[in-house]
Design a protein around this motif. Structure first.
Motif, PDB file in Angstrom:
ATOM      1  N   ILE A  21     -33.135 117.646 -62.459  1.00  0.00           N
ATOM      2  CA  ILE A  21     -32.419 117.744 -63.737  1.00  0.00           C
ATOM      3  C   ILE A  21     -33.202 118.537 -64.779  1.00  0.00           C
ATOM      4  CG2 ILE A  21     -31.653 116.382 -65.733  1.00  0.00           C
ATOM      5  CD1 ILE A  21     -30.583 114.308 -63.761  1.00  0.00           C
ATOM      6  N   PRO A  22     -34.511 118.279 -64.993  1.00  0.00           N
ATOM      7  CA  PRO A  22     -35.218 119.006 -66.062  1.00  0.00           C
ATOM      8  C   PRO A  22     -35.411 120.496 -65.788  1.00  0.00           C
ATOM      9  CG  PRO A  22     -36.383 116.973 -65.467  1.00  0.00           C
ATOM     10  CD  PRO A  22     -35.362 117.235 -64.404  1.00  0.00           C
ATOM     11  N   VAL A  23     -35.376 120.912 -64.514  1.00  0.00           N
ATOM     12  CA  VAL A  23     -35.723 122.306 -64.205  1.00  0.00           C
ATOM     13  C   VAL A  23     -34.532 123.149 -63.769  1.00  0.00           C
ATOM     14  CG1 VAL A  23     -38.050 121.607 -63.518  1.00  0.00           C
ATOM     15  CG2 VAL A  23     -36.273 121.829 -61.767  1.00  0.00           C
ATOM     16  N   MET A  24     -33.382 122.534 -63.529  1.00  0.00           N
ATOM     17  CA  MET A  24     -32.274 123.264 -62.919  1.00  0.00           C
ATOM     18  C   MET A  24     -31.844 124.468 -63.754  1.00  0.00           C
ATOM     19  SD  MET A  24     -28.712 121.684 -61.443  1.00  0.00           S
ATOM     20  CE  MET A  24     -29.587 120.872 -60.102  1.00  0.00           C
ATOM     21  N   ILE A  25     -31.568 124.269 -65.027  1.00  0.00           N
ATOM     22  CA  ILE A  25     -31.116 125.363 -65.882  1.00  0.00           C
ATOM     23  C   ILE A  25     -32.227 126.394 -66.076  1.00  0.00           C
ATOM     24  CG2 ILE A  25     -30.171 125.968 -68.137  1.00  0.00           C
ATOM     25  CD1 ILE A  25     -28.299 124.330 -66.373  1.00  0.00           C
ATOM     26  N   LEU A  26     -33.440 125.907 -66.298  1.00  0.00           N
ATOM     27  CA  LEU A  26     -34.566 126.812 -66.531  1.00  0.00           C
ATOM     28  C   LEU A  26     -34.871 127.649 -65.288  1.00  0.00           C
ATOM     29  CD1 LEU A  26     -36.915 124.375 -68.491  1.00  0.00           C
ATOM     30  CD2 LEU A  26     -35.404 126.152 -69.424  1.00  0.00           C
ATOM     31  N   LEU A  27     -34.708 127.056 -64.095  1.00  0.00           N
ATOM     32  CA  LEU A  27     -34.960 127.795 -62.863  1.00  0.00           C
ATOM     33  C   LEU A  27     -33.941 128.908 -62.678  1.00  0.00           C
ATOM     34  CD1 LEU A  27     -36.571 128.165 -60.283  1.00  0.00           C
ATOM     35  CD2 LEU A  27     -35.164 126.403 -59.200  1.00  0.00           C
ATOM     36  N   MET A  28     -32.675 128.628 -62.997  1.00  0.00           N
ATOM     37  CA  MET A  28     -31.662 129.679 -62.889  1.00  0.00           C
ATOM     38  C   MET A  28     -31.921 130.795 -63.900  1.00  0.00           C
ATOM     39  SD  MET A  28     -28.061 127.753 -61.953  1.00  0.00           S
ATOM     40  CE  MET A  28     -28.161 126.427 -63.138  1.00  0.00           C
ATOM     41  N   GLN A  29     -32.382 130.433 -65.089  1.00  0.00           N
ATOM     42  CA  GLN A  29     -32.771 131.463 -66.052  1.00  0.00           C
ATOM     43  C   GLN A  29     -33.946 132.289 -65.534  1.00  0.00           C
ATOM     44  OE1 GLN A  29     -33.225 129.020 -69.746  1.00  0.00           O
ATOM     45  NE2 GLN A  29     -31.815 130.509 -70.647  1.00  0.00           N
ATOM     46  N   GLU A  30     -34.922 131.620 -64.925  1.00  0.00           N
ATOM     47  CA  GLU A  30     -36.087 132.315 -64.382  1.00  0.00           C
ATOM     48  C   GLU A  30     -35.677 133.329 -63.315  1.00  0.00           C
ATOM     49  OE1 GLU A  30     -40.264 130.551 -63.135  1.00  0.00           O
ATOM     50  OE2 GLU A  30     -38.868 130.363 -61.445  1.00  0.00           O
ATOM     51  N   ARG A  31     -34.621 133.028 -62.584  1.00  0.00           N
ATOM     52  CA  ARG A  31     -34.177 133.908 -61.510  1.00  0.00           C
ATOM     53  C   ARG A  31     -33.113 134.898 -61.959  1.00  0.00           C
ATOM     54  NH1 ARG A  31     -34.252 129.668 -56.353  1.00  0.00           N
ATOM     55  NH2 ARG A  31     -36.470 129.136 -56.555  1.00  0.00           N
ATOM     56  N   GLY A  32     -32.953 135.053 -63.282  1.00  0.00           N
ATOM     57  CA  GLY A  32     -32.173 136.170 -63.797  1.00  0.00           C
ATOM     58  C   GLY A  32     -30.811 135.877 -64.346  1.00  0.00           C
ATOM     59  N   LEU A  33     -30.356 134.621 -64.364  1.00  0.00           N
ATOM     60  CA  LEU A  33     -29.022 134.316 -64.862  1.00  0.00           C
ATOM     61  C   LEU A  33     -29.060 134.080 -66.370  1.00  0.00           C
ATOM     62  CD1 LEU A  33     -28.508 133.936 -61.798  1.00  0.00           C
ATOM     63  CD2 LEU A  33     -26.969 132.050 -62.398  1.00  0.00           C
ATOM     64  N   SER A  34     -28.048 134.576 -67.076  1.00  0.00           N
ATOM     65  CA  SER A  34     -27.904 134.287 -68.500  1.00  0.00           C
ATOM     66  C   SER A  34     -27.243 132.929 -68.671  1.00  0.00           C
ATOM     67  CB  SER A  34     -27.048 135.358 -69.174  1.00  0.00           C
ATOM     68  OG  SER A  34     -25.711 135.281 -68.703  1.00  0.00           O
ATOM     69  N   LEU A  35     -27.228 132.433 -69.913  1.00  0.00           N
ATOM     70  CA  LEU A  35     -26.584 131.140 -70.162  1.00  0.00           C
ATOM     71  C   LEU A  35     -25.094 131.189 -69.823  1.00  0.00           C
ATOM     72  CD1 LEU A  35     -28.182 129.811 -73.479  1.00  0.00           C
ATOM     73  CD2 LEU A  35     -28.366 128.834 -71.193  1.00  0.00           C
ATOM     74  N   SER A  36     -24.443 132.285 -70.155  1.00  0.00           N
ATOM     75  CA  SER A  36     -23.017 132.405 -69.837  1.00  0.00           C
ATOM     76  C   SER A  36     -22.787 132.399 -68.324  1.00  0.00           C
ATOM     77  CB  SER A  36     -22.439 133.688 -70.439  1.00  0.00           C
ATOM     78  OG  SER A  36     -22.512 133.653 -71.842  1.00  0.00           O
ATOM     79  N   GLN A  37     -23.650 133.083 -67.568  1.00  0.00           N
ATOM     80  CA  GLN A  37     -23.527 133.073 -66.108  1.00  0.00           C
ATOM     81  C   GLN A  37     -23.779 131.678 -65.544  1.00  0.00           C
ATOM     82  OE1 GLN A  37     -26.369 136.301 -65.330  1.00  0.00           O
ATOM     83  NE2 GLN A  37     -24.705 137.496 -64.397  1.00  0.00           N
ATOM     84  N   ILE A  38     -24.742 130.977 -66.119  1.00  0.00           N
ATOM     85  CA  ILE A  38     -25.010 129.607 -65.679  1.00  0.00           C
ATOM     86  C   ILE A  38     -23.792 128.725 -65.918  1.00  0.00           C
ATOM     87  CG2 ILE A  38     -26.404 127.543 -66.138  1.00  0.00           C
ATOM     88  CD1 ILE A  38     -28.756 129.450 -66.708  1.00  0.00           C
ATOM     89  N   GLY A  39     -23.153 128.916 -67.077  1.00  0.00           N
ATOM     90  CA  GLY A  39     -21.939 128.163 -67.352  1.00  0.00           C
ATOM     91  C   GLY A  39     -20.834 128.464 -66.354  1.00  0.00           C
ATOM     92  N   LEU A  40     -20.727 129.711 -65.948  1.00  0.00           N
ATOM     93  CA  LEU A  40     -19.696 130.085 -64.973  1.00  0.00           C
ATOM     94  C   LEU A  40     -19.972 129.498 -63.590  1.00  0.00           C
ATOM     95  CD1 LEU A  40     -19.012 133.819 -65.923  1.00  0.00           C
ATOM     96  CD2 LEU A  40     -17.445 131.884 -66.163  1.00  0.00           C
ATOM     97  N   VAL A  41     -21.228 129.579 -63.114  1.00  0.00           N
ATOM     98  CA  VAL A  41     -21.496 129.038 -61.778  1.00  0.00           C
ATOM     99  C   VAL A  41     -21.314 127.526 -61.769  1.00  0.00           C
ATOM    100  CG1 VAL A  41     -23.066 130.918 -61.158  1.00  0.00           C
ATOM    101  CG2 VAL A  41     -24.009 128.829 -62.134  1.00  0.00           C
ATOM    102  N   ALA A  42     -21.583 126.882 -62.908  1.00  0.00           N
ATOM    103  CA  ALA A  42     -21.415 125.432 -62.965  1.00  0.00           C
ATOM    104  C   ALA A  42     -19.955 125.024 -62.844  1.00  0.00           C
ATOM    105  CB  ALA A  42     -22.003 124.887 -64.265  1.00  0.00           C
ATOM    106  N   THR A  43     -19.032 125.931 -63.193  1.00  0.00           N
ATOM    107  CA  THR A  43     -17.619 125.595 -63.054  1.00  0.00           C
ATOM    108  C   THR A  43     -17.225 125.409 -61.596  1.00  0.00           C
ATOM    109  OG1 THR A  43     -16.929 127.925 -62.971  1.00  0.00           O
ATOM    110  CG2 THR A  43     -17.017 126.873 -65.139  1.00  0.00           C
ATOM    111  N   ALA A  44     -17.978 126.005 -60.669  1.00  0.00           N
ATOM    112  CA  ALA A  44     -17.656 125.838 -59.247  1.00  0.00           C
ATOM    113  C   ALA A  44     -17.671 124.364 -58.871  1.00  0.00           C
ATOM    114  CB  ALA A  44     -18.645 126.636 -58.392  1.00  0.00           C
ATOM    115  N   GLN A  45     -18.646 123.630 -59.403  1.00  0.00           N
ATOM    116  CA  GLN A  45     -18.717 122.199 -59.105  1.00  0.00           C
ATOM    117  C   GLN A  45     -17.483 121.479 -59.632  1.00  0.00           C
ATOM    118  OE1 GLN A  45     -22.398 119.748 -59.696  1.00  0.00           O
ATOM    119  NE2 GLN A  45     -21.160 118.704 -61.222  1.00  0.00           N
TER     120      GLN A  45
END
Length: 464
Positions: A28-52
């Motif tokens: 939980i504490p690293v999930m968003i930060l890890l995706m940012q580290e690997r190149g995703l923007s906040l908007s992209q993170i929001g989009l991939v989370a919609t898959a769930q």
């Protein structure tokens, strides 16, 4: 299952509940930060989370009915295997589409995992003693989950603080440990959860496929007939949207305040541990809140209070203020969940319990997906603080939806619901609201130990 005592059922439920949430505490504490580290923007993170959310929306009810018809154990085993696969993929994902696949697998996992363990606990407890109180175990489960997630977060923070090991980044280390813990949890599940099923093998599978739609139909019928249940399930729409603030945006907000993702992740380890201990403390307040306020009034008040804590996370300056608000948010979160689930369980008996829990969870997932998209876009275009304020308002707007449960209980008992915590909620008449069978007869509580139990389950959730 019928050979287990109430104490044995509770012990196994709490042990499995802890194992279910320990790997989550690491990630939980690293999930968003890890995706940012690997190149995703906040908007992209929001989009991939919609898959769930979309996958859960499609599968939640069918899998709930499947668990009620086939049995809780095979569904849970499948769910935990899918979780293991998704964690393994998350450890190596490095693109938008791979992360979208990770979240889709998490959606399958959450759809399968939503309800069976908690339903097994309630039905197994009633099978051992029809007069047993299961609310206490639900409250303890909240405390156990808080401790497990807190321990996982503390361990994850320590791993991040160790720094990278060879080619493995600091933010990836907690994910690798979570994979190992998930494998251990899967082994424990196969040994600890026992249930009586009317049939096994291909015959049981064929029967469950036929029965699952009927189970879903009965659960939907109950929702249409029961305005109290409808309002309780609707709470999840607001809760799912608002939880994005403290589950996904808080790490980004903290990174803003402290000036870096690695520093934020290192802080979120001990902070997350403290937050989930606060969650456990909040869950332990359930009996007191039931006695003093009653389930429905307390749940409504806590929704407003949680919105206030999110406002604090969004507006307070400096890491100390943000983290204090974070701890307060999780204290309220821990107290509110057992109250909500207890109210929900009072609305259904018999073999449709998991299907109703799935209905409840189903509402939260698409709402969470919508919140992930809307709030991350607001954060990108305005600020993280503004996005958190929007989420806080939505959280608080759920409070009035507890009024039907409060009014129904007063109409049935002639007293506040704290006076009779074991009485079933009603729709305003003296007849308890329970699920009906296909012929219109009352399904009733789980059978006594001498008879086969319809299905055994055991939510889980959300803390989210």
């Amino acid at each position: 299952m019928s050979a287990l005592s109430v104490r044995q059922v509770r012990f196994r439920y709490l042990a499995l509940y802890a194992l279910r949430w320990l790997p989550a505490g690491l990630t939980i504490p690293v999930m968003i930060l890890l995706m940012q580290e690997r190149g995703l923007s906040l908007s992209q993170i929001g989009l991939v989370a919609t898959a769930q959310g979309l996958v859960v929306l499609a599968l939640e009810l069918p899998t709930g009915g499947f668990a009620d018809a086939l049995g809780r154990k095979p569904v849970l085993v499948t769910a935990w295997v899918v979780c293991l696969v998704s964690l393994a993929l998350f450890a190596v994902a490095d693109s938008f589409w791979l992360f979208a696949l990770v979240w889709a697998l998490q959606g399958i996992y959450r759809a399968l995992d939503s309800g069976p363990l908690e339903s097994w606990y309630v039905d197994a407890t009633l099978a051992a003693d029809p007069k047993a109180e299961y609310e206490r175990g639900l409250g303890w489960a909240g405390s156990v989950a808080g401790i497990a997630i807190g321990a996982g977060a503390l361990l994850g923070g320590g791993l991040v603080a160790l720094g990278p090991i060879g080619p493995v980044s600091a933010l990836t280390l907690p994910v690798l440990v979570a994979i190992a813990l998930q494998a251990v949890s899967l082994v424990a599940l196969t040994g600890l959860l026992v249930e009586e099923r009317p049939a096994k093998g291909r015959a049981a599978l064929r029967t469950s496929v036929v029965e699952a739609p009927r189970m879903v139909g009965q659960a939907l019928g109950l929702l249409r007939r029961n305005r109290v249940l409808l309002a309780l399930v609707a709470v999840e729409l607001f809760w799912g949207f608002g939880m994005v603030t403290f589950e996904s945006l808080l790490p980004v907000r903290l990174a803003e305040v402290v000036g870096g993702a690695d520093r934020a992740a290192a802080l979120l380890g001990p902070a997350g541990s403290a937050a989930w201990l606060a969650n456990a403390a909040g869950a332990a307040l359930t009996p007191l809140l039931l006695r003093r306020l009653g389930a429905a009034p307390a749940a409504a008040l806590l929704r407003v209070l949680q919105g206030g804590t999110v406002v604090g996370m969004g507006l307070l300056a400096g890491p100390v203020g943000v983290l204090i608000a974070y701890l307060a948010c999780y204290t309220v979160h821990g107290a509110s969940n057992p109250l909500h689930m207890g109210l929900l369980h009072r609305q259904v008996d018999g073999p449709y319990r998991t299907s109703v829990l799935s209905l409840n969870s189903m509402m939260a997932q698409p709402a969470g997906a919508l919140g992930a998209v809307v709030l991350t876009v607001v954060a990108d275009r305005s600020s993280v603080s503004t996005a958190m304020l929007v989420g806080a308002v939505v959280l608080a707007l759920a409070a009035p939806l507890y009024l039907p449960a409060w009014r129904a209980n007063r109409a049935a008992t002639g007293a506040p619901d704290a006076a009779a915590p074991d009485a079933p909620e009603t729709t305003g008449t003296s007849t308890p609201v329970v699920a009906t069978g296909p012929d219109g007869s009352l399904a009733g509580p789980a059978p006594v130990p001498a008879a086969p139990v319809d299905a055994a389950t055991g939510t889980a959730t959300r803390s989210d």
